[in-house]
Motif scaffolding. Structure first.
Motif, mmCIF file in Angstrom:
data_model
loop_
_atom_site.group_PDB
_atom_site.id
_atom_site.type_symbol
_atom_site.label_atom_id
_atom_site.label_comp_id
_atom_site.label_asym_id
_atom_site.label_seq_id
_atom_site.Cartn_x
_atom_site.Cartn_y
_atom_site.Cartn_z
ATOM 1 N N GLY A 273 0.942 -1.178 0.089
ATOM 2 C CA GLY A 273 0.152 0.044 -0.170
ATOM 3 C C GLY A 273 0.827 1.284 -0.154
ATOM 4 N N SER A 274 1.956 1.389 1.024
ATOM 5 C CA SER A 274 2.635 2.488 1.036
ATOM 6 C C SER A 274 4.039 2.292 1.548
ATOM 7 C CB SER A 274 1.966 3.559 1.704
ATOM 8 O OG SER A 274 1.636 3.176 2.984
ATOM 9 N N ALA A 275 5.226 2.821 1.480
ATOM 10 C CA ALA A 275 6.292 2.847 2.137
ATOM 11 C C ALA A 275 7.230 3.987 2.060
ATOM 12 C CB ALA A 275 7.147 1.623 1.343
ATOM 13 N N VAL A 276 8.261 3.968 2.816
ATOM 14 C CA VAL A 276 9.111 4.992 3.054
ATOM 15 C C VAL A 276 10.639 4.217 3.228
ATOM 16 C CG1 VAL A 276 8.870 5.301 5.573
ATOM 17 C CG2 VAL A 276 9.834 7.187 4.155
ATOM 18 N N ALA A 277 11.632 4.916 2.270
ATOM 19 C CA ALA A 277 12.747 4.632 2.629
ATOM 20 C C ALA A 277 13.570 5.716 2.984
ATOM 21 C CB ALA A 277 13.336 3.827 1.234
ATOM 22 N N LEU A 278 14.587 5.674 3.882
ATOM 23 C CA LEU A 278 15.338 6.783 4.420
ATOM 24 C C LEU A 278 16.599 6.372 4.457
ATOM 25 C CD1 LEU A 278 15.412 9.672 5.737
ATOM 26 C CD2 LEU A 278 15.236 8.469 7.956
ATOM 27 N N ILE A 279 17.526 6.685 3.361
ATOM 28 C CA ILE A 279 18.805 6.562 3.318
ATOM 29 C C ILE A 279 19.723 7.656 3.824
ATOM 30 C CG2 ILE A 279 20.867 5.953 1.533
ATOM 31 C CD1 ILE A 279 17.788 6.206 -0.375
ATOM 32 N N THR A 280 20.491 7.226 4.963
ATOM 33 C CA THR A 280 21.588 8.146 5.603
ATOM 34 C C THR A 280 22.821 8.070 5.803
ATOM 35 O OG1 THR A 280 21.073 7.079 7.788
ATOM 36 C CG2 THR A 280 19.450 8.736 7.141
ATOM 37 N N ARG A 281 23.789 8.876 6.189
ATOM 38 C CA ARG A 281 24.878 8.648 6.257
ATOM 39 C C ARG A 281 25.503 9.998 7.158
ATOM 40 N NH1 ARG A 281 28.201 9.434 0.824
ATOM 41 N NH2 ARG A 281 27.492 11.451 0.266
ATOM 42 N N PRO A 282 26.345 9.819 8.008
ATOM 43 C CA PRO A 282 27.098 8.617 8.524
ATOM 44 C C PRO A 282 26.429 7.825 9.770
ATOM 45 C CG PRO A 282 28.161 10.489 9.716
ATOM 46 C CD PRO A 282 26.610 11.010 8.898
ATOM 47 N N ILE A 283 25.290 8.189 10.098
ATOM 48 C CA ILE A 283 24.770 7.418 11.159
ATOM 49 C C ILE A 283 23.563 6.949 10.581
ATOM 50 C CG2 ILE A 283 25.912 8.549 13.050
ATOM 51 C CD1 ILE A 283 23.408 9.925 13.781
ATOM 52 N N PRO A 284 23.012 5.555 11.186
ATOM 53 C CA PRO A 284 21.436 5.249 10.752
ATOM 54 C C PRO A 284 20.503 6.005 11.450
ATOM 55 C CG PRO A 284 22.597 3.714 12.454
ATOM 56 C CD PRO A 284 23.570 4.887 12.147
ATOM 57 N N THR A 285 19.238 6.101 10.853
ATOM 58 C CA THR A 285 18.027 6.637 11.343
ATOM 59 C C THR A 285 17.186 5.649 10.978
ATOM 60 O OG1 THR A 285 18.955 8.881 10.892
ATOM 61 C CG2 THR A 285 16.403 8.396 11.593
ATOM 62 N N VAL A 286 16.238 5.226 12.003
ATOM 63 C CA VAL A 286 15.257 4.147 11.833
ATOM 64 C C VAL A 286 13.762 4.855 11.311
ATOM 65 C CG1 VAL A 286 13.685 2.458 12.736
ATOM 66 C CG2 VAL A 286 16.177 2.414 13.458
ATOM 67 N N TYR A 340 4.924 5.581 -7.550
ATOM 68 C CA TYR A 340 3.709 4.918 -7.586
ATOM 69 C C TYR A 340 3.880 3.396 -7.885
ATOM 70 C CZ TYR A 340 2.216 9.596 -6.369
ATOM 71 O OH TYR A 340 2.430 10.594 -5.931
ATOM 72 N N SER A 341 4.906 2.845 -8.010
ATOM 73 C CA SER A 341 5.117 1.159 -8.096
ATOM 74 C C SER A 341 6.195 0.870 -7.433
ATOM 75 C CB SER A 341 5.133 0.989 -9.823
ATOM 76 O OG SER A 341 6.467 1.105 -10.120
#
Ligand code: ZN
Length: 364
Positions: A273-286, A340-341
């Motif tokens: 249905g939906s999603a988010v992706a969070l790409i980070t550096r140099p530390i992770p974020t959930v 949207y896909s």
């Protein structure tokens, strides 16, 4: 040691009539896994028991996708992982018989822990990405998974889920009658029940991208010296291939939902249905889990807040996915990278993640 590149995903998936995670048979009833959750209600909270799918079940499905894609692409994967049996060199007798050369390295007193871990990483991409624990007689060789997976649980906002016990019968009246008395025990005709569930599920996946292909056991002895060196790693271009593998295997999982058993008659009606992706550096974020329809906006606000809090060296890129029909309430207002896909979503994530990882590894 380089700086890290990380990605955190949260998904919302509408799944109907699934039996992805059976936990036990009670007589002729096969039960779905359940868990207790706390849900805000009015001025207070409520305790509710809901259907869930364990992180273990998701991991198993993910690892199988990793193994299949690795094989297709000519990336090394061990025979047992290829079979979908993730023993991961955990049983001495199996390693010594199936991989005698590797066994020589792992059982040698002259090889340090760092080099033993390296030998396993090198030989199997599934174990590189998803970790392992090898209990040898004199030492434990351990690697924490580069991929973290949460339980899949129903979104608590509005909490919509269903649990049903479906009646099934193996219909064989002729065989039953022909066997007579004997038929009582053999039961060619049998009755059983499978518990099935439906829900808007949410779950979160975190991947330490730059941890792929690099040893995690850094302390070792050399002669009379004790040394620390975490830089031992596979060839940078092989690491980039494996980072891509880790993301593509997740895309396969999200497209089809190959999780748990019972797919021969309970293949889930799986609709991302939906999603988010969070790409980070140099530390992770959930990323925020997808319990509320503003989870994408909340994740962006979190990343923006981190940038202000942590100063100039924190960088992030956010990509969103939404299917208006499946998940109409989800807010993507002001998100520039909204797809949207699912393939488009993962293409956008890969483009950014692989560029950053190449920079870290010094690969053009
Ligand atoms: Zn393996």
């Amino acid at each position: 040691m380089g700086m890290g590149v990380y990605v955190s995903f949260s998904f919302r998936v509408l799944v109907n009539a699934e039996a992805m995670n059976a936990v036990e048979s009670l007589g002729n009833i096969i039960r779905h896994r359940k868990a207790t959750v706390i849900v805000p209600r009015g001025n207070s909270h409520q305790v509710v028991t809901v259907p869930v799918v364990s992180g273990e079940a998701i991991r198993h499905g993910y690892q199988f996708e990793l193994a299949k894609l690795a094989k297709v692409r000519g990336i090394k994967v061990c025979k047992l992982c290829e079979q979908g049996e993730f023993v991961k060199h955990g049983i001495e007798d199996l390693i010594s018989k199936l991989e005698p050369d590797l066994y020589k390295t792992l059982s040698s007193d002259d090889v340090n822990l760092r080099d033993k871990e390296y030998a396993i990483i090198e030989s199997c991409a599934v174990e590189d990405i998803a970790g392992f624990l090898v209990p040898m007689r004199n030492v434990q060789i351990k690697r924490t998974s580069r991929v973290e997976v949460s339980y899949m649980i129903p979104a608590i906002d509005g909490l919509k889920y269903g649990l049903d016990t479906q009646f099934h019968v193996r219909h064989a009246p002729q065989a039953q009658q022909a066997l007579g008395q004997q038929g009582q025990a053999a039961q060619p005709q049998s009755i059983y029940y499978i518990e099935s569930a439906s829900a808007i599920y949410t779950f979160t996946v975190n991947i330490d991208l730059t941890g792929i292909g690099q040893v995690s056991n850094c302390i070792y002895r050399e002669g009379n010296d004790i040394k620390i060196d975490c830089n031992k790693a596979l060839d940078p271009s092989e690491r980039v291939r494996r980072v891509e593998l880790a993301l593509d295997a997740l895309a396969e999982l999200i497209k089809r939902g190959p999780i748990g058993g019972h797919h021969s008659s309970y293949s889930p009606h799986w609709l991302p249905g939906s999603a988010v992706a969070l790409i980070t550096r140099p530390i992770p974020t959930v990323a925020y889990p997808g319990h509320y329809t503003n989870f994408i906006i909340k994740t962006r606000d979190l990343a923006e807040g981190n940038r202000a809090l942590l100063g100039g060296n924190y960088a992030y890129v956010l990509v969103a996915f939404k299917d208006d029909k499946v998940d109409p309430g989800v807010d993507v207002q002001g998100i520039s990278e909204a797809k949207y896909s699912i393939p488009e979503f993962f293409m956008a994530v890969k483009e950014i993640a692989l560029n950053w990882v190449r920079e870290e590894f010094g690969v053009k």
